[in-house]
Design a protein around this motif. Structure first.
Motif, PDB file in Angstrom:
ATOM      1  N   GLU A 196      -4.594  -0.449   0.104  1.00  0.00           N
ATOM      2  CA  GLU A 196      -3.828  -0.876  -0.708  1.00  0.00           C
ATOM      3  C   GLU A 196      -2.083  -0.985   0.990  1.00  0.00           C
ATOM      4  O   GLU A 196      -3.029   0.348   1.418  1.00  0.00           O
ATOM      5  CB  GLU A 196      -3.018  -0.626  -1.480  1.00  0.00           C
ATOM      6  CG  GLU A 196      -3.869  -1.370  -3.090  1.00  0.00           C
ATOM      7  CD  GLU A 196      -3.293  -0.715  -3.789  1.00  0.00           C
ATOM      8  OE1 GLU A 196      -2.600  -1.142  -5.184  1.00  0.00           O
ATOM      9  OE2 GLU A 196      -2.553   0.494  -4.305  1.00  0.00           O
ATOM     10  N   GLN A 197      -1.930  -1.729   1.444  1.00  0.00           N
ATOM     11  CA  GLN A 197      -0.831  -1.300   2.513  1.00  0.00           C
ATOM     12  C   GLN A 197       0.456  -1.470   2.071  1.00  0.00           C
ATOM     13  O   GLN A 197       1.478  -1.749   1.127  1.00  0.00           O
ATOM     14  CB  GLN A 197      -0.880  -2.695   3.088  1.00  0.00           C
ATOM     15  CG  GLN A 197      -2.006  -2.747   3.713  1.00  0.00           C
ATOM     16  CD  GLN A 197      -2.794  -4.030   5.107  1.00  0.00           C
ATOM     17  OE1 GLN A 197      -1.631  -5.336   4.442  1.00  0.00           O
ATOM     18  NE2 GLN A 197      -2.813  -3.839   6.293  1.00  0.00           N
ATOM     19  N   ASP A 198       1.352  -0.112   2.064  1.00  0.00           N
ATOM     20  CA  ASP A 198       2.179   0.344   2.136  1.00  0.00           C
ATOM     21  C   ASP A 198       3.085  -1.208   2.592  1.00  0.00           C
ATOM     22  O   ASP A 198       3.238  -2.142   3.283  1.00  0.00           O
ATOM     23  CB  ASP A 198       3.388   0.589   3.066  1.00  0.00           C
ATOM     24  CG  ASP A 198       4.458   1.536   2.870  1.00  0.00           C
ATOM     25  OD1 ASP A 198       4.578   1.207   1.309  1.00  0.00           O
ATOM     26  OD2 ASP A 198       5.142   1.334   3.820  1.00  0.00           O
ATOM     27  N   GLY A 199       4.327  -2.078   1.494  1.00  0.00           N
ATOM     28  CA  GLY A 199       5.353  -3.162   1.755  1.00  0.00           C
ATOM     29  C   GLY A 199       4.190  -5.089   1.413  1.00  0.00           C
ATOM     30  O   GLY A 199       5.398  -5.082   1.846  1.00  0.00           O
ATOM     31  N   VAL A 200       2.852  -4.613   1.192  1.00  0.00           N
ATOM     32  CA  VAL A 200       1.905  -5.715   0.917  1.00  0.00           C
ATOM     33  C   VAL A 200       1.886  -5.297  -0.586  1.00  0.00           C
ATOM     34  O   VAL A 200       2.619  -6.410  -1.045  1.00  0.00           O
ATOM     35  CB  VAL A 200       1.032  -5.840   1.485  1.00  0.00           C
ATOM     36  CG1 VAL A 200      -0.273  -6.722   1.691  1.00  0.00           C
ATOM     37  CG2 VAL A 200       0.983  -5.578   3.501  1.00  0.00           C
ATOM     38  N   GLN A 201       1.339  -4.173  -1.310  1.00  0.00           N
ATOM     39  CA  GLN A 201       1.054  -4.629  -2.666  1.00  0.00           C
ATOM     40  C   GLN A 201       2.421  -3.897  -3.004  1.00  0.00           C
ATOM     41  O   GLN A 201       2.571  -4.215  -4.459  1.00  0.00           O
ATOM     42  CB  GLN A 201      -0.192  -3.605  -2.833  1.00  0.00           C
ATOM     43  CG  GLN A 201      -1.380  -4.810  -2.514  1.00  0.00           C
ATOM     44  CD  GLN A 201      -1.795  -4.825  -1.422  1.00  0.00           C
ATOM     45  OE1 GLN A 201      -1.367  -3.560  -0.624  1.00  0.00           O
ATOM     46  NE2 GLN A 201      -2.680  -4.851  -0.724  1.00  0.00           N
ATOM     47  N   TYR A 202       2.346  -2.949  -2.459  1.00  0.00           N
ATOM     48  CA  TYR A 202       3.438  -2.030  -3.044  1.00  0.00           C
ATOM     49  C   TYR A 202       4.749  -1.151  -1.430  1.00  0.00           C
ATOM     50  O   TYR A 202       3.824  -1.243  -0.866  1.00  0.00           O
ATOM     51  CB  TYR A 202       3.240  -0.788  -4.089  1.00  0.00           C
ATOM     52  CG  TYR A 202       2.646  -1.191  -5.141  1.00  0.00           C
ATOM     53  CD1 TYR A 202       3.276  -1.133  -6.146  1.00  0.00           C
ATOM     54  CD2 TYR A 202       1.817  -1.743  -5.540  1.00  0.00           C
ATOM     55  CE1 TYR A 202       3.147  -1.735  -8.054  1.00  0.00           C
ATOM     56  CE2 TYR A 202       0.869  -2.159  -6.648  1.00  0.00           C
ATOM     57  CZ  TYR A 202       1.704  -1.806  -8.010  1.00  0.00           C
ATOM     58  OH  TYR A 202       1.486  -2.606  -9.318  1.00  0.00           O
ATOM     59  N   HIS A 203       6.130  -1.555  -2.375  1.00  0.00           N
ATOM     60  CA  HIS A 203       6.309   0.354  -1.568  1.00  0.00           C
ATOM     61  C   HIS A 203       6.343   1.901  -1.702  1.00  0.00           C
ATOM     62  O   HIS A 203       6.105   1.839  -2.953  1.00  0.00           O
ATOM     63  CB  HIS A 203       8.399  -0.583  -1.238  1.00  0.00           C
ATOM     64  CG  HIS A 203       8.434  -1.382  -0.689  1.00  0.00           C
ATOM     65  ND1 HIS A 203       8.151  -1.602   0.856  1.00  0.00           N
ATOM     66  CD2 HIS A 203       8.748  -2.403  -1.268  1.00  0.00           C
ATOM     67  CE1 HIS A 203       9.032  -2.986   1.248  1.00  0.00           C
ATOM     68  NE2 HIS A 203       9.089  -3.386  -0.199  1.00  0.00           N
ATOM     69  N   PHE A 204       5.470   1.992  -1.154  1.00  0.00           N
ATOM     70  CA  PHE A 204       4.934   3.828  -1.474  1.00  0.00           C
ATOM     71  C   PHE A 204       5.368   4.533  -1.654  1.00  0.00           C
ATOM     72  O   PHE A 204       6.101   4.176   0.276  1.00  0.00           O
ATOM     73  CB  PHE A 204       3.914   3.520  -1.162  1.00  0.00           C
ATOM     74  CG  PHE A 204       1.917   3.061  -1.146  1.00  0.00           C
ATOM     75  CD1 PHE A 204       1.712   2.963  -2.374  1.00  0.00           C
ATOM     76  CD2 PHE A 204       1.755   1.717  -0.688  1.00  0.00           C
ATOM     77  CE1 PHE A 204       0.974   2.442  -2.876  1.00  0.00           C
ATOM     78  CE2 PHE A 204       1.054   0.749  -1.157  1.00  0.00           C
ATOM     79  CZ  PHE A 204       0.509   0.678  -3.017  1.00  0.00           C
TER      80      PHE A 204
END
Length: 195
Positions: free
Chosen positions: A55-63
């Motif tokens: 998972e990548q920040d801004g792709v699946q979620y904003h972590f």
């Protein structure tokens, strides 16, 4: 000025909320839908949970951390938010409102608590419930991921029972027996003229 009767049809101003129990395949369906129909914009949720492998920040979620999530809530920057399986998830408000104002279709993939909040604040949204073919299949999908502890799986299964009982709250139900078929049904709902 165009000739009478030649005006283009207005674009559907459609907000679709897709919800259903954990493990039902919401993310898989959405990923396939977006491959087939890239014009559908998926809101990227903020979450306090740690990224899963790949998972990548801004792709699946904003972590985000707890402090940043608290700020988003305090400043009313989330359209909805909920606590689920020990973490918080929320939909950033501004990007959704901007796209709807432009007449573009918006898809929210959110949990039951969030779907209920959106129903209160945006009753024009079409609420779609994604159901598993059976309880046994849902259990198989959740335990087969191999990415979560037994405790997290237990909590997700408890939550899934509650979520399945809420199916009647939704405008329509799609049963996830085939990702391709569900994508076609969901696309038809998204592109149908708004009423």
């Amino acid at each position: 000025m165009s000739e009478p009767g030649t005006e283009p049809a207005p674009a559907a101003k459609r907000l679709i909320v897709l919800s259903g129990p954990s493990g039902v395949g919401k993310s898989t369906v959405v990923a396939e839908l977006r491959r087939a129909y890239p014009d559908v914009w998926l809101s990227v949720s903020a979450t306090t949970r740690a990224p899963r492998p790949g998972e990548q920040d801004g792709v699946q979620y904003h972590f985000v951390d707890d402090e940043e999530f608290d700020r988003l809530v305090a400043e009313d920057e989330l359209l909805e938010w909920a606590r689920f399986a020990g973490n918080r998830y929320g939909t950033p408000r501004r990007p959704v409102e901007e796209r709807l104002a432009a007449g573009l279709p918006v898809l929210l993939e959110i949990e039951l608590q969030g779907a209920r909040q959106v129903r209160e604040t945006m009753p024009e949204a079409l609420q779609v419930f994604l159901a598993p073919p059976s309880w046994d299949e849902l259990v198989r999908r959740l335990t087969g991921r191999g990415t979560e502890s037994e405790e997290v799986i237990r909590r997700r299964l408890e939550a899934a029972r509650v979520e399945l009982a809420a199916e009647k709250e939704f405008d329509t139900t799609l049963v996830n027996t085939s990702v391709r078929e569900v994508c076609a049904e969901l696309l038809a709902l998204i592109t149908a003229p708004a009423v």
